[in-house]
Design an enzyme around this catalytic site. Structure first.
Site, PDB file in Angstrom:
ATOM      1  N   LYS A   7      -9.667   7.266 -18.599  1.00  0.00           N
ATOM      2  CA  LYS A   7     -10.053   7.810 -19.903  1.00  0.00           C
ATOM      3  C   LYS A   7      -8.868   7.705 -20.874  1.00  0.00           C
ATOM      4  O   LYS A   7      -8.430   6.609 -21.172  1.00  0.00           O
ATOM      5  CB  LYS A   7     -10.570   9.239 -19.709  1.00  0.00           C
ATOM      6  CG  LYS A   7     -11.532   9.400 -18.526  1.00  0.00           C
ATOM      7  CD  LYS A   7     -12.841   8.628 -18.680  1.00  0.00           C
ATOM      8  CE  LYS A   7     -13.641   8.544 -17.390  1.00  0.00           C
ATOM      9  NZ  LYS A   7     -13.874   9.778 -16.680  1.00  0.00           N
ATOM     10  N   ARG A  21       0.831  -1.209   0.000  1.00  0.00           N
ATOM     11  CA  ARG A  21       0.000   0.000   0.000  1.00  0.00           C
ATOM     12  C   ARG A  21       0.860   1.251   0.000  1.00  0.00           C
ATOM     13  O   ARG A  21       0.524   2.251  -0.607  1.00  0.00           O
ATOM     14  CB  ARG A  21      -0.963   0.016   1.216  1.00  0.00           C
ATOM     15  CG  ARG A  21      -1.718   1.324   1.312  1.00  0.00           C
ATOM     16  CD  ARG A  21      -2.871   1.392   2.332  1.00  0.00           C
ATOM     17  NE  ARG A  21      -2.841   0.425   3.397  1.00  0.00           N
ATOM     18  CZ  ARG A  21      -2.057   0.523   4.490  1.00  0.00           C
ATOM     19  NH1 ARG A  21      -1.241   1.557   4.642  1.00  0.00           N
ATOM     20  NH2 ARG A  21      -2.092  -0.416   5.414  1.00  0.00           N
ATOM     21  N   TYR A  41     -16.926  18.041 -13.574  1.00  0.00           N
ATOM     22  CA  TYR A  41     -17.348  16.633 -13.618  1.00  0.00           C
ATOM     23  C   TYR A  41     -18.348  16.359 -12.485  1.00  0.00           C
ATOM     24  O   TYR A  41     -18.108  16.753 -11.335  1.00  0.00           O
ATOM     25  CB  TYR A  41     -16.107  15.750 -13.471  1.00  0.00           C
ATOM     26  CG  TYR A  41     -16.407  14.281 -13.431  1.00  0.00           C
ATOM     27  CD1 TYR A  41     -16.865  13.614 -14.556  1.00  0.00           C
ATOM     28  CD2 TYR A  41     -16.229  13.550 -12.260  1.00  0.00           C
ATOM     29  CE1 TYR A  41     -17.145  12.257 -14.514  1.00  0.00           C
ATOM     30  CE2 TYR A  41     -16.503  12.198 -12.208  1.00  0.00           C
ATOM     31  CZ  TYR A  41     -16.965  11.556 -13.340  1.00  0.00           C
ATOM     32  OH  TYR A  41     -17.245  10.219 -13.296  1.00  0.00           O
ATOM     33  N   ASP A  79      -8.178  19.618 -13.437  1.00  0.00           N
ATOM     34  CA  ASP A  79      -8.571  18.283 -13.883  1.00  0.00           C
ATOM     35  C   ASP A  79      -8.389  18.282 -15.395  1.00  0.00           C
ATOM     36  O   ASP A  79      -9.185  18.853 -16.132  1.00  0.00           O
ATOM     37  CB  ASP A  79     -10.027  17.998 -13.491  1.00  0.00           C
ATOM     38  CG  ASP A  79     -10.501  16.607 -13.945  1.00  0.00           C
ATOM     39  OD1 ASP A  79      -9.893  16.052 -14.888  1.00  0.00           O
ATOM     40  OD2 ASP A  79     -11.487  16.108 -13.383  1.00  0.00           O
TER      41      ASP A  79
HETATM   42  C1  LIG Z   1     -14.217  10.175 -15.349  1.00  0.00           C
HETATM   43  C2  LIG Z   1     -13.779  11.507 -14.832  1.00  0.00           C
HETATM   44  C3  LIG Z   1     -13.419  11.680 -13.488  1.00  0.00           C
HETATM   45  C4  LIG Z   1     -13.527  10.559 -12.468  1.00  0.00           C
HETATM   46  O1  LIG Z   1     -12.642   9.547 -12.747  1.00  0.00           O
HETATM   47  P1  LIG Z   1     -12.904   7.996 -12.316  1.00  0.00           P
HETATM   48  O2  LIG Z   1     -11.691   7.322 -12.818  1.00  0.00           O
HETATM   49  O3  LIG Z   1     -14.176   7.574 -12.994  1.00  0.00           O
HETATM   50  O4  LIG Z   1     -13.048   7.971 -10.842  1.00  0.00           O
HETATM   51  C5  LIG Z   1     -12.980  12.925 -13.089  1.00  0.00           C
HETATM   52  N1  LIG Z   1     -12.917  13.956 -13.963  1.00  0.00           N
HETATM   53  C6  LIG Z   1     -13.267  13.830 -15.253  1.00  0.00           C
HETATM   54  C7  LIG Z   1     -13.178  15.017 -16.159  1.00  0.00           C
HETATM   55  C8  LIG Z   1     -13.707  12.606 -15.732  1.00  0.00           C
HETATM   56  O5  LIG Z   1     -14.077  12.492 -17.014  1.00  0.00           O
END
Ligand SMILES: *Cc1c(COP(=O)(O)O)cnc(C)c1O
Length: 397
Positions: free
Chosen positions: A206, A52, A104, A181
């Site tokens: 993504k 961890r 998001y 982000d």
């Molecule tokens: C999908 C997404 C998240 C969250 O990510 P997860 O891997 O699903 O927890 C945060 N910000 C954006 C812009 C996203 O598209």
């Protein structure tokens, strides 16, 4: 990394891929061991003691995202939201957070439904409006100055573009941390730390993973103090990714540049076709020559991205029919992988923000454009338009 690489494309292929000194393997090993032998009490080999706290495969991924973002530190998490949660641990009760007004949905839910209970107040602001940003950062008689501003650019699903340098400058002046982000842009299109941000976050689920087969989150920063706090909570709260998940993201990163090139080119073709297609009321894509933020898009993004959203002139049942009729565009949530996806944000990804300030237009359709042939994607949309009963043909003008 043993060599310096001048181009990002080269870096993506070679980062964290030095041949293994013991075996010569050109791909990093998946190290599954949860514990590591100490040669004497407290004497570890290279700092590894428990899975961890640290793991060789995870360390390779963390070095990779740091290199790609030009950061001193990379830190990996089990999901994008685990990474988000970890960044929010930088806040204390009584602090204020300012977020994009179409942040998001999961970020908004975490801030509004969880952190609010612990005394952190979150305000949603249109971060394109710099006067509004300055006012939100400053606070007023009842609200203290903000501790953190949370940028998302381009935003989801309306693809607004936020000026990272301008917001980061305002935040620095008022003593707030700037978080970006950058899931939609990836380090290939935008490098937020070079523009003045303190932290950059990715849902590696993504584009970085890129194949719809791994959930992951990454943070990069060059602030030693911030990195130390994040690392403490990475271990203390424990939302770490598995070694196999780290390896999948590392594998995805190697093709990031070439996937983004193709997906962005396809998105340009699809957006241009949509703009001319009869029955389409509005197309949202940052790459149009007459986009109101064109100068900013060109300054801040290498390419305008591969997400396109649009609205029809027809009403919602037609929209739903269309989204269920495409064959190559799969009706599914998520984005950023090799295959193209279609979805209705108001009914799917953005359902959790339905009654909030972040609600999206009910008829909006979002496309995550993949790396197939553009002509096939356009033909698929055309047959779906026809099947859904949207007047056939392309407008003459
Ligand atoms: C999908 C997404 C998240 C969250 O990510 P997860 O891997 O699903 O927890 C945060 N910000 C954006 C812009 C996203 O598209």
């Amino acid at each position: 990394m043993s060599d310096r690489h001048d181009h990002f494309e080269t870096l993506t292929v070679h980062v964290s891929a030095d041949p293994d000194p013991a075996t010569g393997a050109v791909v990093p090993a998946i190290q599954m061991s949860t514990t590591f032998k100490q040669d004497a009490v407290g004497q570890t080999r290279d700092g590894f003691e428990y899975g961890r706290s640290d793991n060789p495969t995870r360390r390779a991924l963390e070095a990779a995202i740091a290199a790609l973002e030009g950061a001193a530190h990379g830190i990996a998490f089990a999901s994008g939201l685990a990474a988000t949660q970890n960044i929010l641990y930088l806040l204390d009760p009584g602090d204020r957070l300012v977020v994009s007004d179409d942040v998001y949905g999961g970020t908004w839910r975490l801030a509004d439904k969880v952190w609010r209970r612990y005394g952190v107040q979150t305000d949603a602001v249109d971060l394109r409006d710099l006067d509004a940003v300055a006012a939100a950062l400053a606070g007023d008689g009842t609200a203290p100055p903000a501790r953190m501003v949370w940028i998302e650019t381009p935003t989801n699903p309306l693809l607004k573009v936020v000026d990272i340098s301008a917001v980061a400058r305002l935040a620095a002046t008022s003593g707030a941390l700037t978080v970006v982000d950058s899931t939609f842009a990836t380090p290939y299109l935008t490098r937020p730390l070079e523009l003045g941000a303190d932290l950059v976050l990715h849902s590696a689920t993504k584009y970085l993973g890129g194949h719809s087969d791994v959930i992951g989150g990454l943070v990069a920063t060059s602030r030693d103090d911030v990195a130390a706090t994040l690392r403490f909570h990475q271990n203390a709260a424990g939302a770490v990714p598995s070694p196999f998940d780290c390896w999948l993201v590392l594998r995805g990163l190697r093709t990031l540049a070439i996937r983004m090139d193709r997906a962005c080119a396809n998105a340009a073709a699809v957006a241009t076709w949509l703009q001319r297609r009869a029955g389409v009321a509005r197309v949202h894509w940052p790459g149009f020559p007459d986009h109101p933020q064109r100068e900013l898009v060109e300054r801040q993004m290498r390419l305008p991205g591969a997400i396109v959203s649009f609205e029809l002139t027809a009403d919602e049942p037609v929209t739903r029919r269309l989204a269920a009729t495409t064959r190559l565009f799969t009706l599914a949530e998520s984005l950023g992988a090799v295959e193209s996806l279609i979805e209705l944000p108001a009914a799917m990804t953005h359902l959790s923000v339905a009654e909030s300030p972040l609600a999206v237009p009910p008829g909006l359709i979002r496309l995550s454009v993949g790396i197939e042939a553009a002509d096939d994607l356009i033909a698929d949309l055309e047959q779906a338009f026809v099947a859904a009963g949207v007047a056939a043909g392309v407008d003459a003008g």
